[in-house]
Design an enzyme around this catalytic site. Structure first.
Site, PDB file in Angstrom:
ATOM      1  N   ASP A 261       0.945  -2.940  -2.098  1.00  0.00           N
ATOM      2  CA  ASP A 261      -0.329  -3.196  -1.429  1.00  0.00           C
ATOM      3  C   ASP A 261      -1.431  -2.610  -2.328  1.00  0.00           C
ATOM      4  O   ASP A 261      -1.170  -1.986  -3.355  1.00  0.00           O
ATOM      5  CB  ASP A 261      -0.353  -2.618  -0.011  1.00  0.00           C
ATOM      6  CG  ASP A 261      -1.379  -3.364   0.863  1.00  0.00           C
ATOM      7  OD1 ASP A 261      -2.288  -4.020   0.303  1.00  0.00           O
ATOM      8  OD2 ASP A 261      -1.301  -3.271   2.107  1.00  0.00           O
TER       9      ASP A 261
HETATM   10  C1  NOJ Z   1      -4.699  -4.533   1.866  1.00  0.00           C
HETATM   11  C2  NOJ Z   1      -3.938  -5.080   3.041  1.00  0.00           C
HETATM   12  O1  NOJ Z   1      -3.131  -4.082   3.609  1.00  0.00           O
HETATM   13  C3  NOJ Z   1      -3.075  -6.280   2.690  1.00  0.00           C
HETATM   14  O2  NOJ Z   1      -2.529  -6.797   3.870  1.00  0.00           O
HETATM   15  C4  NOJ Z   1      -3.882  -7.295   1.949  1.00  0.00           C
HETATM   16  O3  NOJ Z   1      -3.098  -8.428   1.688  1.00  0.00           O
HETATM   17  C5  NOJ Z   1      -4.389  -6.664   0.667  1.00  0.00           C
HETATM   18  N1  NOJ Z   1      -5.239  -5.532   0.998  1.00  0.00           N
HETATM   19  C6  NOJ Z   1      -5.161  -7.651  -0.203  1.00  0.00           C
HETATM   20  O4  NOJ Z   1      -6.380  -7.940   0.357  1.00  0.00           O
END
Ligand code: NOJ
Length: 737
Positions: A261
């Protein structure tokens, strides 16, 4: 190995052979676009092969130009993969995923994801960070809006459908998106419903509750997975080798890639697991995390780790091969550019129809006293539409709508107004609508405008209140401790109640709310979630009975926040509450003595049941169930039973029943949930129509992690219930021998 697979593998080997270590590490690095610009810096990084994937660039010419630089100017011409959070639609917005889950309709979810894939791919996006399949049983967590509910079976079916929708029949088609099952794993159990918080999930629960939807997404072909931000029992997901390698690859055979993430690799230092980003890069790559989203830890440290002998280049090769496999399967080498023409300014009518259908099917009717709904313009010729969410094109869309276009939204106020004006066409005098906002936002405490809402209520035949939560109150990092209606909304409801005018409460929100304080103050209650672009037409058609509500709750609604976590599939305590044992504190005599003998598991200050159970939802007709049969009555551990039941529409209107099948294994080597959903079907029935609904239930569907964690199907009795919600009481049983 299939021919296609071996051809892909040959190609991967050839490419790896030509790649330098720098080229390889570039494929593992994901950075952000520059929002419609090809900056010098970006062009340089792409040209130098330092970037494998991009996120958040959705301007088609920019994507194509960056792709051109990658393909024509980088040494090996490996195309970029462009990702985006396409969560519930792209330009045209569908209900939030939790709302879509309320439709209990995998095919709807599949078609919705297909629509989103068509829109997003038109802009050059070929990878979505969805579906989010985290099981959430604590709706204080803002990301509950993005999840598919509390139940592993329902979420698994819907996750698989969403993957199929995004990825389409053939991943290599230009309108297919690679799906990403996230957040592996356990994020939905963030303690106290506070985002990014640690999770502590016993392995049996992890395997029985949290992992099954991921497995279902994988079995549907999900070719990427994303790690979760959370620390799971001391090992943050982005460092968790048991999850990323042991379970995902060795047990389940996943051959796509895992992306971290956002900055979750360097955050291993913040967690206190790694001393510096170099150690974080080593730990994450060894754990099985292939791509570093925005962390730059791989870019900056993998080469050094290889040089120092702390990481084998073979490990890097493995990681790169997974990325290349997905790029090859997407056909990016053959078709790197987006050739789509036209703009998304005006989505095709079919997309708006899709958004309408999804919104209409996701709304759940929770209360309808004296058949107040459906409204008729004849009986209710004056409607007061009140509330801060009645005319909010942006707020009805919900969280994660980067590319959603609020100017396409039709609001409840607009649609109700149009419907009432049209009433004149049928020979009925035109209906009148009066709108009062009442509160500036759902959070406002300022009561200055409440008297104006009371005046409108007095004037009207019926009040339609559009309350709840605006979209910023749910989503990532947007959690709450108190799930009652925020601001002065309860006061607004009470003031209107005093007028005596019938009240329909339409709740627009990103999560279940604790509505104990207001449910008695309204005559009808519709849970609309954040319904998306076509919220207005869907709600108006439901309110006026053009269509009947058919949504059912994919998550339990607590009475009060303090009941959380409250979910239907809990295990039985040794002292379950019952009407005989339950005493509310208001009924305790003065000086009541405290004793534990005979005490049961409940809170003193609220009832032990939820306000609305999982699976619940009303419609404009009623259904009766009879003749539940399970045949044969005894099966071996590899056998199948057929469960059949007759369902009748006993009312005067057509309607859709969501027939739900639950089981319980009442005595097992480890204690099992009091109920588990094992099947469901949306069944449309005309007034008076009867239909026999059948489910095939395999003994293998009953498997659970036994005392040693290995899946077992144990001999013994299995209870079966079929009905319209998780309290279904028509019961049968069979035996596994
Ligand atoms: C953080 C989030 O937790 C995740 O779900 C998301 O896909 C990414 N950022 C990218 O934006």
């Amino acid at each position: 190995m299939t021919e296609e697979r071996s051809a892909v593998d040959v190609r991967i080997r050839e490419l790896l052979h030509q790649m330098t270590l720098t080229d390889k590490i570039g494929q593992l690095n994901q950075i952000m676009g520059a929002e419609g610009r090809v900056t010098e810096e970006l062009a340089h990084q792409v040209r130098s092969g330092l970037v494998g994937s991009l996120l958040n660039e959705v301007d088609r010419p920019t994507v194509n130009e960056l792709q051109r630089i990658a393909v024509e100017e980088s040494r090996l011409g490996i195309p970029l993969l462009v990702g985006r959070d396409v969560i519930h639609g792209f330009r045209t917005i569908l209900p939030i995923p939790l709302g879509q889950a309320a439709a209990w309709d995998p095919d709807l979810v599949r078609r919705g994801a297909r629509m989103a894939a068509r829109e997003a791919s038109q802009q050059g996006v070929r990878w979505t960070f969805a579906p989010m399949v985290d099981i959430c049983r604590d709706p204080r967590w803002g990301r509950v809006a993005e999840c598919l509910g509390e139940d592993p079976h329902l979420a698994g079916k819907l996750a698989a459908a969403m993957v199929r929708g995004f990825q389409g029949e053939d991943l290599a088609r230009p309108d297919s998106l690679a799906a990403c099952a996230k957040h592996f794993a356990g994020y939905g159990a963030s303690e106290a419903g506070r985002d990014y918080n640690s999770t502590n999930i016993p392995e049996r629960e992890l395997r029985s509750v949290h992992l099954p939807p991921f497995r279902a997404a994988l079995q549907a072909g999900a070719c990427t997975f994303m790690t979760s931000f959370c620390d799971l029992d001391g090992i943050p997901a982005s460092a968790n080798r048991v999850l990323m390698t042991g379970i995902l690859r060795e047990e389940w055979g996943f051959d796509g890639f895992v992306v971290s993430d956002w900055e979750s690799i360097p955050q291993l230092c913040v967690h206190g697991l790694c001393a510096d980003p170099r150690e974080a890069a080593r730990t994450a790559s060894r754990a099985g995390v292939d791509v570093d989203m925005m962390g730059r830890a791989y870019l900056n440290h993998l080469a050094d780790l290889v040089a120092a002998g702390e990481l084998h280049e073979a490990q890097i090769d493995l990681m790169v091969s997974r990325v290349l496999r997905v790029k090859l399967r997407l056909g990016l080498f053959e078709h790197p550019y987006t050739e789509a023409e036209g703009s998304l300014e005006e989505p095709p009518p079919a997309h708006l129809d899709m958004a309408y259908e999804a919104a209409a099917k996701s709304v759940v009717l929770l209360k309808n006293d004296h058949g107040l709904l459906p409204l008729s313009p004849e009986r209710s010729s004056r409607i007061a539409v009140i509330g801060p969410l009645a005319r909010e094109p942006r707020e009805q869309l919900g969280t994660w709508i980067f590319d959603g276009d609020p100017s396409l939204s039709i609001t409840p106020l607009e649609a109700i107004g149009a419907r009432m004006a049209a009433a004149s066409g049928g020979g009925v005098r035109p209906g009148e609508v009066r709108y009062v906002r009442g509160l500036d936002t759902t959070r406002s405490r300022d009561r200055t405008d409440i008297p104006a809402t009371v005046d409108a209520a007095r004037w009207s035949d019926v009040v339609v209140l559009c309350l709840g939560e605006e979209s910023v109150l749910s989503g990532e990092g947007h959690c709450r401790t108190d799930l009652s209606l925020p601001g002065a909304q309860e006061a607004l409801i009470r003031a209107i109640r005093e007028t005596g005018t019938p009240v329909v409460l339409v709740v627009l929100a990103g999560r279940p709310l604790a509505l104990d304080g207001v449910v008695d103050q309204v005559d009808a209650l519709l849970m609309a979630w954040h319904p998306g672009t076509m919220a207005g037409p869907a709600l108006a058609d439901l309110l006026f009975g053009e269509i009947a509500p058919s949504g059912r709750l994919p998550i339990t609604f607590p009475r009060v926040t303090g009941q959380i976590p409250i979910y239907y599939g809990h295990r039985m305590t040794g002292r379950p509450p019952s009407p005989e044992t339950f005493v509310h504190m208001d009924d305790l005599p003065r000086g009541a003595s405290q004793h534990s003998a005979g005490a049961a598991s409940y809170h003193l200050d609220t009832h032990y049941t939820p306000l609305f159970p999982f699976g619940f939802g009303l419609t404009y007709t009623s259904f009766a169930y009879r003749d539940l049969r399970v045949t044969p009555s005894r099966i071996p551990p590899d056998g199948t039973v057929e469960v059949s039941v007759e369902v009748e529409n006993t009312g005067e209107r057509a309607g859709v029943e969501v027939v739900q099948l639950y089981i319980r294994d009442p005595v097992a080597s480890v204690t099992r949930p009091v109920r588990e959903l094992k099947g469901f079907r949306r069944v449309p029935l005309e007034a008076g129509e009867r239909r026999t609904v059948t489910f095939a239930l395999q003994a293998a569907d009953l498997a659970f992690p036994g005392q040693d964690m290995a899946p077992v199907v144990e001999a013994g009795l299995i209870q079966v219930w079929v009905g319209g919600d998780s309290r279904a009481n028509l019961e049968a049983q069979f035996e596994v021998i």
